[in-house]
Design a protein around this motif. Structure first.
Motif, PDB file in Angstrom:
ATOM      1  N   PHE A   1       0.829  -1.215   0.000  1.00  0.00           N
ATOM      2  CA  PHE A   1       0.000   0.000   0.000  1.00  0.00           C
ATOM      3  C   PHE A   1       0.862   1.263   0.000  1.00  0.00           C
ATOM      4  O   PHE A   1       0.599   2.209  -0.734  1.00  0.00           O
ATOM      5  CB  PHE A   1      -0.935   0.001   1.206  1.00  0.00           C
ATOM      6  CG  PHE A   1      -1.831   1.188   1.259  1.00  0.00           C
ATOM      7  CD1 PHE A   1      -2.882   1.315   0.381  1.00  0.00           C
ATOM      8  CD2 PHE A   1      -1.612   2.199   2.175  1.00  0.00           C
ATOM      9  CE1 PHE A   1      -3.712   2.417   0.418  1.00  0.00           C
ATOM     10  CE2 PHE A   1      -2.433   3.301   2.219  1.00  0.00           C
ATOM     11  CZ  PHE A   1      -3.489   3.409   1.336  1.00  0.00           C
ATOM     12  N   THR A   2       1.886   1.295   0.819  1.00  0.00           N
ATOM     13  CA  THR A   2       2.720   2.497   0.914  1.00  0.00           C
ATOM     14  C   THR A   2       3.784   2.562  -0.171  1.00  0.00           C
ATOM     15  O   THR A   2       4.430   3.590  -0.338  1.00  0.00           O
ATOM     16  CB  THR A   2       3.401   2.575   2.295  1.00  0.00           C
ATOM     17  OG1 THR A   2       4.172   1.378   2.502  1.00  0.00           O
ATOM     18  CG2 THR A   2       2.386   2.736   3.400  1.00  0.00           C
ATOM     19  N   GLY A   3       3.969   1.495  -0.921  1.00  0.00           N
ATOM     20  CA  GLY A   3       5.016   1.468  -1.933  1.00  0.00           C
ATOM     21  C   GLY A   3       4.649   2.157  -3.234  1.00  0.00           C
ATOM     22  O   GLY A   3       5.517   2.423  -4.053  1.00  0.00           O
ATOM     23  N   ASP A   4       3.422   2.480  -3.435  1.00  0.00           N
ATOM     24  CA  ASP A   4       2.997   3.067  -4.713  1.00  0.00           C
ATOM     25  C   ASP A   4       2.431   4.472  -4.485  1.00  0.00           C
ATOM     26  O   ASP A   4       1.625   4.691  -3.585  1.00  0.00           O
ATOM     27  CB  ASP A   4       1.918   2.174  -5.349  1.00  0.00           C
ATOM     28  CG  ASP A   4       1.660   2.515  -6.797  1.00  0.00           C
ATOM     29  OD1 ASP A   4       2.296   3.452  -7.323  1.00  0.00           O
ATOM     30  OD2 ASP A   4       0.807   1.840  -7.402  1.00  0.00           O
ATOM     31  N   GLU A   5       2.881   5.435  -5.326  1.00  0.00           N
ATOM     32  CA  GLU A   5       2.402   6.818  -5.192  1.00  0.00           C
ATOM     33  C   GLU A   5       0.941   6.956  -5.590  1.00  0.00           C
ATOM     34  O   GLU A   5       0.267   7.900  -5.180  1.00  0.00           O
ATOM     35  CB  GLU A   5       3.236   7.767  -6.066  1.00  0.00           C
ATOM     36  CG  GLU A   5       4.690   7.850  -5.722  1.00  0.00           C
ATOM     37  CD  GLU A   5       5.506   6.794  -6.458  1.00  0.00           C
ATOM     38  OE1 GLU A   5       5.102   6.351  -7.545  1.00  0.00           O
ATOM     39  OE2 GLU A   5       6.549   6.406  -5.921  1.00  0.00           O
ATOM     40  N   MET A   6       0.433   6.040  -6.381  1.00  0.00           N
ATOM     41  CA  MET A   6      -0.957   6.099  -6.822  1.00  0.00           C
ATOM     42  C   MET A   6      -1.909   6.000  -5.624  1.00  0.00           C
ATOM     43  O   MET A   6      -2.971   6.627  -5.617  1.00  0.00           O
ATOM     44  CB  MET A   6      -1.233   4.970  -7.814  1.00  0.00           C
ATOM     45  CG  MET A   6      -2.600   5.048  -8.401  1.00  0.00           C
ATOM     46  SD  MET A   6      -2.746   6.542  -9.364  1.00  0.00           S
ATOM     47  CE  MET A   6      -3.429   5.890 -10.825  1.00  0.00           C
ATOM     48  N   HIS A   7      -1.526   5.257  -4.622  1.00  0.00           N
ATOM     49  CA  HIS A   7      -2.364   5.122  -3.433  1.00  0.00           C
ATOM     50  C   HIS A   7      -2.479   6.451  -2.694  1.00  0.00           C
ATOM     51  O   HIS A   7      -3.555   6.811  -2.220  1.00  0.00           O
ATOM     52  CB  HIS A   7      -1.811   4.047  -2.504  1.00  0.00           C
ATOM     53  CG  HIS A   7      -1.689   2.711  -3.164  1.00  0.00           C
ATOM     54  ND1 HIS A   7      -0.680   1.837  -2.862  1.00  0.00           N
ATOM     55  CD2 HIS A   7      -2.427   2.118  -4.132  1.00  0.00           C
ATOM     56  CE1 HIS A   7      -0.809   0.754  -3.598  1.00  0.00           C
ATOM     57  NE2 HIS A   7      -1.866   0.902  -4.383  1.00  0.00           N
ATOM     58  N   ILE A   8      -1.382   7.163  -2.612  1.00  0.00           N
ATOM     59  CA  ILE A   8      -1.399   8.484  -1.967  1.00  0.00           C
ATOM     60  C   ILE A   8      -2.278   9.439  -2.779  1.00  0.00           C
ATOM     61  O   ILE A   8      -3.035  10.227  -2.211  1.00  0.00           O
ATOM     62  CB  ILE A   8       0.040   9.038  -1.823  1.00  0.00           C
ATOM     63  CG1 ILE A   8       0.915   8.091  -1.002  1.00  0.00           C
ATOM     64  CG2 ILE A   8       0.027  10.435  -1.217  1.00  0.00           C
ATOM     65  CD1 ILE A   8       0.428   7.857   0.410  1.00  0.00           C
ATOM     66  N   PHE A   9      -2.198   9.352  -4.101  1.00  0.00           N
ATOM     67  CA  PHE A   9      -3.040  10.192  -4.959  1.00  0.00           C
ATOM     68  C   PHE A   9      -4.520   9.915  -4.689  1.00  0.00           C
ATOM     69  O   PHE A   9      -5.317  10.849  -4.579  1.00  0.00           O
ATOM     70  CB  PHE A   9      -2.711   9.939  -6.429  1.00  0.00           C
ATOM     71  CG  PHE A   9      -3.655  10.616  -7.368  1.00  0.00           C
ATOM     72  CD1 PHE A   9      -3.604  11.987  -7.565  1.00  0.00           C
ATOM     73  CD2 PHE A   9      -4.620   9.885  -8.044  1.00  0.00           C
ATOM     74  CE1 PHE A   9      -4.487  12.620  -8.419  1.00  0.00           C
ATOM     75  CE2 PHE A   9      -5.511  10.507  -8.907  1.00  0.00           C
ATOM     76  CZ  PHE A   9      -5.442  11.870  -9.098  1.00  0.00           C
ATOM     77  N   PHE A  10      -4.872   8.626  -4.584  1.00  0.00           N
ATOM     78  CA  PHE A  10      -6.255   8.265  -4.279  1.00  0.00           C
ATOM     79  C   PHE A  10      -6.682   8.869  -2.944  1.00  0.00           C
ATOM     80  O   PHE A  10      -7.768   9.446  -2.826  1.00  0.00           O
ATOM     81  CB  PHE A  10      -6.426   6.743  -4.208  1.00  0.00           C
ATOM     82  CG  PHE A  10      -6.878   6.117  -5.484  1.00  0.00           C
ATOM     83  CD1 PHE A  10      -8.073   6.475  -6.078  1.00  0.00           C
ATOM     84  CD2 PHE A  10      -6.108   5.143  -6.101  1.00  0.00           C
ATOM     85  CE1 PHE A  10      -8.509   5.890  -7.249  1.00  0.00           C
ATOM     86  CE2 PHE A  10      -6.527   4.544  -7.275  1.00  0.00           C
ATOM     87  CZ  PHE A  10      -7.726   4.914  -7.853  1.00  0.00           C
ATOM     88  N   LEU A  11      -5.845   8.724  -1.930  1.00  0.00           N
ATOM     89  CA  LEU A  11      -6.203   9.237  -0.599  1.00  0.00           C
ATOM     90  C   LEU A  11      -6.321  10.755  -0.600  1.00  0.00           C
ATOM     91  O   LEU A  11      -7.236  11.312   0.017  1.00  0.00           O
ATOM     92  CB  LEU A  11      -5.181   8.774   0.435  1.00  0.00           C
ATOM     93  CG  LEU A  11      -5.228   7.288   0.778  1.00  0.00           C
ATOM     94  CD1 LEU A  11      -4.128   6.935   1.778  1.00  0.00           C
ATOM     95  CD2 LEU A  11      -6.582   6.908   1.329  1.00  0.00           C
ATOM     96  N   VAL A  12      -5.417  11.435  -1.277  1.00  0.00           N
ATOM     97  CA  VAL A  12      -5.485  12.901  -1.355  1.00  0.00           C
ATOM     98  C   VAL A  12      -6.753  13.334  -2.093  1.00  0.00           C
ATOM     99  O   VAL A  12      -7.433  14.290  -1.678  1.00  0.00           O
ATOM    100  CB  VAL A  12      -4.214  13.473  -2.022  1.00  0.00           C
ATOM    101  CG1 VAL A  12      -4.390  14.933  -2.390  1.00  0.00           C
ATOM    102  CG2 VAL A  12      -3.018  13.297  -1.114  1.00  0.00           C
TER     103      VAL A  12
END
Length: 152
Positions: free
Chosen positions: A74-85
């Motif tokens: 989960f924390t290894g991909d920047e796409m997950h952070i984009f989704f959360l933001v």
């Protein structure tokens, strides 16, 4: 001033028409914020839904059930952070628009009740009082503003 309000020249005096124009402006502002709030809520809902589907099918389903591996993926991909933001921004924007919508609704409802309460002062003469009903019909038909009753 709106064309329909200007056509009420024989039915209402200038201050009354200005008050009705202000009421129309407040109604439009309220409707604008209502639509904007709904759009942000739909955006947030779809973002959460798509993130949940992505998380389930891409991260949970094929992977191990070990929590540390799941968190690492989960924390290894920047796409997950984009989704959360995107989800947090959508939720924050929906809350902000909801507050503005409630404020605009309060202002609109206050002015609408003021017009209803001051009707005897705005149409003081008996022949004008009979024309008041026509003004209220125009406001209801053209702008969806009910001036017959104070309730929402």
């Amino acid at each position: 001033m709106n064309q329909q309000i200007e056509q009420l020249d024989g039915f209402a005096d200038e201050p009354t028409r200005e008050m009705l124009q202000s009421l129309i402006d407040k109604k439009r502002k309220f409707d604008k914020y209502k639509t904007l709030c709904l759009r942000w809520q739909i955006f947030t809902f779809l973002s959460v839904l798509s993130f949940m589907a992505y998380f389930y099918f891409i991260i949970l389903h094929p992977g191990d059930s070990n929590l540390s591996i799941l968190l690492g993926q989960f924390t290894g991909d920047e796409m997950h952070i984009f989704f959360l933001v995107a989800i947090v921004a959508g939720y924050g924007s929906a809350l902000h628009c909801k507050k503005k919508e409630e404020k605009a609704e309060t202002e609109y409802h206050k002015l609408r009740c003021e017009v209803i309460t001051k009707s005897p002062d705005l149409w003081p003469k008996p022949f004008l009082w009979k024309k008041r009903h026509e003004v209220f019909k125009v406001m209801k038909k053209e702008f969806d503003i009910n001036l017959f009753y104070e309730s929402k």
